[in-house]
Motif scaffolding. Structure first.
Motif, PDB file in Angstrom:
ATOM      1  N   LEU A 719      -9.797  61.870 -35.211  1.00 35.12           N
ATOM      2  CA  LEU A 719      -9.699  61.865 -36.814  1.00 35.12           C
ATOM      3  C   LEU A 719      -7.867  62.885 -36.871  1.00 35.12           C
ATOM      4  N   PRO A 720      -7.610  62.774 -35.868  1.00 33.19           N
ATOM      5  CA  PRO A 720      -6.377  63.570 -35.931  1.00 33.19           C
ATOM      6  C   PRO A 720      -4.960  63.192 -37.346  1.00 33.19           C
ATOM      7  N   ALA A 721      -5.555  62.451 -38.246  1.00 37.36           N
ATOM      8  CA  ALA A 721      -4.386  62.338 -39.621  1.00 37.36           C
ATOM      9  C   ALA A 721      -5.668  61.472 -40.076  1.00 37.36           C
ATOM     10  N   LEU A 722      -7.164  62.134 -40.627  1.00 33.74           N
ATOM     11  CA  LEU A 722      -7.657  61.882 -41.922  1.00 33.74           C
ATOM     12  C   LEU A 722      -7.126  62.443 -43.407  1.00 33.74           C
ATOM     13  N   PRO A 723      -6.729  61.320 -43.812  1.00 33.64           N
ATOM     14  CA  PRO A 723      -6.438  61.796 -45.096  1.00 33.64           C
ATOM     15  C   PRO A 723      -7.906  62.081 -46.374  1.00 33.64           C
ATOM     16  N   LYS A 724      -7.290  62.759 -47.659  1.00 29.90           N
ATOM     17  CA  LYS A 724      -8.841  63.584 -47.844  1.00 29.90           C
ATOM     18  C   LYS A 724      -8.876  61.620 -48.719  1.00 29.90           C
ATOM     19  N   GLU A 725      -8.486  61.434 -49.046  1.00 32.94           N
ATOM     20  CA  GLU A 725      -8.463  60.141 -49.533  1.00 32.94           C
ATOM     21  C   GLU A 725      -9.939  59.357 -49.072  1.00 32.94           C
ATOM     22  N   TRP A 726     -10.010  59.784 -47.584  1.00 36.23           N
ATOM     23  CA  TRP A 726     -10.628  58.631 -46.493  1.00 36.23           C
ATOM     24  C   TRP A 726     -11.743  59.625 -46.528  1.00 36.23           C
ATOM     25  N   SER A 727     -12.142  61.074 -46.971  1.00 32.37           N
ATOM     26  CA  SER A 727     -13.227  61.672 -46.525  1.00 32.37           C
ATOM     27  C   SER A 727     -14.761  62.008 -46.187  1.00 32.37           C
ATOM     28  N   THR A 728     -15.122  60.776 -46.449  1.00 30.94           N
ATOM     29  CA  THR A 728     -16.437  60.139 -46.056  1.00 30.94           C
ATOM     30  C   THR A 728     -16.403  59.000 -45.219  1.00 30.94           C
ATOM     31  N   GLY A 729     -16.617  58.723 -44.155  1.00 27.71           N
ATOM     32  CA  GLY A 729     -16.717  57.084 -43.528  1.00 27.71           C
ATOM     33  C   GLY A 729     -17.672  57.258 -42.109  1.00 27.71           C
ATOM     34  N   SER A 730     -16.712  56.195 -41.450  1.00 31.96           N
ATOM     35  CA  SER A 730     -17.823  55.996 -40.213  1.00 31.96           C
ATOM     36  C   SER A 730     -16.649  54.375 -39.595  1.00 31.96           C
ATOM     37  N   VAL A 731     -16.927  55.181 -38.098  1.00 38.90           N
ATOM     38  CA  VAL A 731     -15.838  53.834 -37.267  1.00 38.90           C
ATOM     39  C   VAL A 731     -16.618  53.423 -35.968  1.00 38.90           C
ATOM     40  N   SER A 732     -16.851  52.472 -35.603  1.00 38.88           N
ATOM     41  CA  SER A 732     -17.910  52.337 -34.036  1.00 38.88           C
ATOM     42  C   SER A 732     -17.130  51.332 -33.767  1.00 38.88           C
ATOM     43  N   GLY A 733     -16.369  51.222 -32.501  1.00 35.46           N
ATOM     44  CA  GLY A 733     -16.606  50.410 -31.295  1.00 35.46           C
ATOM     45  C   GLY A 733     -14.338  50.743 -30.859  1.00 35.46           C
ATOM     46  N   LEU A 734     -14.153  51.295 -31.195  1.00 38.11           N
ATOM     47  CA  LEU A 734     -13.091  51.442 -31.412  1.00 38.11           C
ATOM     48  C   LEU A 734     -12.727  51.899 -29.682  1.00 38.11           C
ATOM     49  N   LEU A 735     -11.068  51.307 -29.019  1.00 37.16           N
ATOM     50  CA  LEU A 735     -11.271  51.068 -27.793  1.00 37.16           C
ATOM     51  C   LEU A 735     -10.225  52.388 -27.187  1.00 37.16           C
ATOM     52  N   ALA A 736     -10.292  53.197 -26.244  1.00 39.39           N
ATOM     53  CA  ALA A 736      -9.392  54.313 -25.881  1.00 39.39           C
ATOM     54  C   ALA A 736      -9.425  54.227 -24.443  1.00 39.39           C
ATOM     55  N   ARG A 737      -7.924  54.061 -24.546  1.00 39.88           N
ATOM     56  CA  ARG A 737      -7.454  54.647 -22.759  1.00 39.88           C
ATOM     57  C   ARG A 737      -8.267  55.461 -22.018  1.00 39.88           C
TER      58      ARG A 737
END
Length: 790
Positions: A719-737
């Motif tokens: 969550l390096p740039a999470l805006p206040k407008e998206w204060s609640t949520g979830s994400v799954s399956g993102l791929l990282a280096r």
């Protein structure tokens, strides 16, 4: 007590139903009326075949596309004289005699069969619409009610439902990758006429009483027939009355009717599906598909699409406006109505479009993806290497669609042979070069002199390894990277003042500067623009790492290690901004849409807030100078990722808003340029869809090394740039280096849970806020982090 129980029950109800509602509003486009134009239609595709569904009740039009429907032809474009003038051009650039250098360059870098963007024909050619299916519905003319047109992103199904009098009508459309056909099913009883056409160069005929055949040949650029295309549509309705009426079919059925369409060309170019007989291929595709029921076709298509699409899920909060039809929802958002889940919808649309326009074995997504209704597509619908083509594939890796990048990888590989001829002709050089743009015929000759495009393309090859740690893949693409290195090593030269190694003649896409002394005019041609130097540092570093991993080319490793530090460095201009050229020249257009010198911030990561704070601040100042006003869609999408890399959630979100406000059609396709006062030509380019999807992923999770020169381990930033407008949520399956999959949950702006799964057992780091921890997991092992861990 009863009130308390009711409250508890209501809370449980909401906790169970809100995620379902979020899934609906974030995964469906829907409307209460038929499309009034291309920008409101429903796009579907299987990577190779595409369709746009308009949904008119009386006279339906469905646009059909096939990825290789290109005019033009494979011809010789190089004029081998440029290298004779390179020494003089470079001398003039070193002396800052830009006008003279530009004049000589134009003489030296002439081409045959150059791209043409005006209407007309050229050997370069252009991507074109395949054709249109026209359906005229007969019989029931009762008043229409309960109309709904919908595209389900989850399963790639477009539907049209309405009631005419007392009869309910349903139309279902999809494009199947497993069966290579476009499929439609209409509920019965029904009667309609069906025809096919395109704007030019076609012939339609009736075959076997229940099939339409449309075929023709596109112009090769020399007033001769070029590529042959075939579109074959078959009516599947065993108990229906079907009769021919000229080049149309009339269908009357008391039961449901299914249409199958297959299309192919005889394209035998540099990449993609290569067929010698499209007539036979389309007939065979239909014969195979006809043996299956609609349900069987649909099950295969649905399973195929879902295995890619459902890998990643993003949920953001619902609002009252989330339940509105998509066009009304966008209109409400533009009036300031809150709707966080709308950003999740745009994110999902980008993933859907990439799955639908780029599949293994085919051509890469072009400037239109695969969807076009014209013969004269914007910018020829070609491939631009100064950001557009690359942006198409920005979400492929972070959003866990690695397979979708294969067409891009194959396309890059196909440019090596023609690019080697261009390198020899214009630079007397080993290796390969492709200039600003290309087509499916292998054009690599000069068309704009920003020559860093191949280095940028090679970034995609390395990054696939960085995300997957697939050593066999790296081994297969290393020769492409090495050949690109050969070109750049041969063409680097010492600029006279600092003895840095630079490129040139080149340019900073697509900006220019005022000439020294404030003389009239300006220049784009230059030596060592910042973006070139960043791209070469990246290419040199990636190729060096690849050679070490593969245990080969020791001498090349030594040369790269010696010359990489000699490349012209990033510089900060006297006014504090990241400098675009070797010297602090004054931009002709300070608010230019391109922010080319910020390549080192994103997609590369040699500039980071923690590792290079002064350069990060200079990057911020350059972004601020470029401004927040109306701009092209791809420029706004790029700025989302740039601000996210600076960990500025407010500014990243500002450009998410700007995309949805200014650069988004009603069907969520990206608008190239915002309309002024609602007026102007509506131009479509798809890269902004992909760019914003990647940007939203960057706002939620980043995985680049913090200081690659010191510690090359991937750093997973939560969550390096999470805006206040998206204060609640979830994400799954993102791929990282480093081959990690990441799931995140957050509430009231704070992390609730981060689950990290290691696919290959790579060492890494994880950071939330200012706290960084080492991450050591075995292959297949997962670890859950909560707020208390940080």
């Amino acid at each position: 007590m009863k009130l308390l129980k009711r409250s508890i029950h209501y809370f449980i109800f909401l906790s169970l139903t809100l995620p379902i509602l979020a899934q609906e509003s974030s995964n469906k486009l829907w409307y209460k009326q038929a499309a009034q134009g291309f920008e409101q239609s429903l796009p579907i595709g299987n990577g190779r075949l595409g369709a746009m569904v308009f949904g008119d009740v009386d006279e339906e039009r469905i646009v059909i596309n096939e990825e290789s429907v290109w005019s033009g032809s494979k011809v010789e474009n190089n004029i081998p004289v440029g290298y004779k003038h390179l020494a003089k051009i470079r001398q003039l650039l070193g002396e800052e005699k830009f006008t003279e250098a530009n004049k000589l360059m134009k003489q030296a870098f002439k081409v045959k069969n150059a791209p043409k963007y005006a209407k007309g024909i050229s050997a370069f050619g252009r991507y074109q619409v395949l054709g249109n299916i026209h359906l005229k519905f007969l019989g029931n003319k009762a008043k229409v009610s309960q109309y709904k047109r919908e595209l389900d992103l989850n399963s790639a199904l477009a539907t049209v439902n309405y009631q005419a009098g007392k009869q309910q009508f349903t139309r279902e459309h999809f494009v199947s990758a497993p069966d290579e056909v476009f499929v439609s099913r209409f509920s019965g009883p029904i009667s309609f006429s069906i025809s096919m056409d395109r704007p030019e160069r076609f012939k339609t005929s009736v075959v076997n009483k229940h099939e339409l055949l449309m075929t023709g040949a596109l112009n090769d650029g020399f007033e001769k027939d070029g590529l042959t295309y075939v579109a074959r549509l078959r009516v599947i309705a065993p108990n229906a009355k079907i009769k021919a009426d000229g080049n149309k079919l009339i269908v009357e059925s008391q039961e449901e009717v299914m249409l199958l369409l297959a299309a192919a060309t005889d394209y035998r170019g540099i990449a993609g599906r290569q067929l010698s007989d499209p007539f036979k291929a389309t007939s065979e595709d239909l014969d195979k598909a006809e043996k299956k029921s609609f349900t069987e076709l649909r099950q295969a298509q649905k399973a195929d699409h879902e295995k890619y699409y459902r890998r990643v899920k993003l949920n953001l909060a619902e609002s009252h406006n989330s339940a509105l039809p998509t066009d009304q929802r966008l209109a409400a958002y533009r009036k300031g109505k809150a709707d966080p889940a709308l950003a999740a919808l745009f994110f999902n649309v980008g993933r859907y479009f990439l799955i639908s326009s780029s599949r293994p074995g085919g051509l890469p997504a072009n400037l239109q993806g695969i969807w076009a209704e014209e013969v004269h597509t914007m910018w020829n619908g070609d491939y631009h290497f100064n950001i557009n083509t690359q942006m198409n594939y920005w979400p492929a890796l972070s959003c866990n669609m690695v397979e979708m990048q294969e067409p891009m990888n194959n396309f890059i590989a196909s440019l090596v042979e023609p690019g080697s001829k261009t390198a020899k002709a214009y630079y007397d050089s080993p290796g390969w070069i492709a200039h600003r743009l290309t087509n499916i015929w292998g054009y690599t000759a000069p068309a704009g002199m920003d020559i860093g495009g191949p280095a940028w393309l090679c970034e995609h090859l390395w990054e696939q390894y960085a995300y997957t740690l697939d050593r066999e893949f790296l081994k297969s693409v290393y020769p492409i990277m090495k050949s690109s290195i050969d070109f750049y090593l041969h063409n680097l030269w010492e600029e006279p003042e600092n003895k840095w190694l630079v490129t040139g003649p080149s340019a900073s896409p697509e900006n220019g500067f005022k000439l020294p002394g404030n003389k009239r005019g300006g220049s784009g041609i230059c030596a060592g623009p910042t973006i070139d130097m960043q791209q070469l540092r990246e290419l040199f570093g990636n190729t060096l790492r690849a050679a070490k991993i593969l245990g080969i080319d020791a001498e090349l490793q030594k040369e790269l290690a010696e010359k990489r530090p000699r490349l012209a460095p990033n510089q900060i201009a006297p006014d504090g901004v990241l400098q675009e050229w070797l010297k602090p020249y004054v931009e002709r257009e300070p608010t230019h849409r391109h922010v080319s010198p910020l390549y080192g911030l994103y997609p590369y990561y040699e500039i980071t807030p923690e590792g290079t704070p002064e350069m990060a601040e200079a990057s911020r100042k350059l972004l601020e100078r470029r401004g927040v006003g109306q701009s092209t869609g791809w420029a706004n999408a790029w700025k989302v990722s740039l601000w996210a890399r600076l960990h500025d959630s407010k500014m990243a979100y500002t450009f998410v808003q700007q995309m949805l406000n200014d650069n988004c059609f009603d069907n969520m396709m990206s608008l190239f340029r915002p309309l002024k006062n609602g007026k102007g030509k509506k131009l479509f380019q798809i890269e902004a869809n992909f760019g914003l999807t990647a940007g939203i992923a960057e706002m939620l999770m980043q995985s680049h090394p913090d200081s690659p020169a010191v510690d090359s381990r991937p750093l997973i930033q939560i969550l390096p740039a999470l805006p206040k407008e998206w204060s609640t949520g979830s994400v799954s399956g993102l791929l990282a280096r480093g081959a990690f999959e990441v799931d995140l949950k957050w509430q009231e702006g704070k992390l609730v849970e981060a689950r990290v799964r290691s696919l290959k057992g790579q060492a890494a780091k994880i950071r939330y806020g200012s706290v960084t921890k080492d991450l050591k997991l075995a292959a297949g092992e997962s670890k859950v982090f909560t707020l208390s861990d940080f």
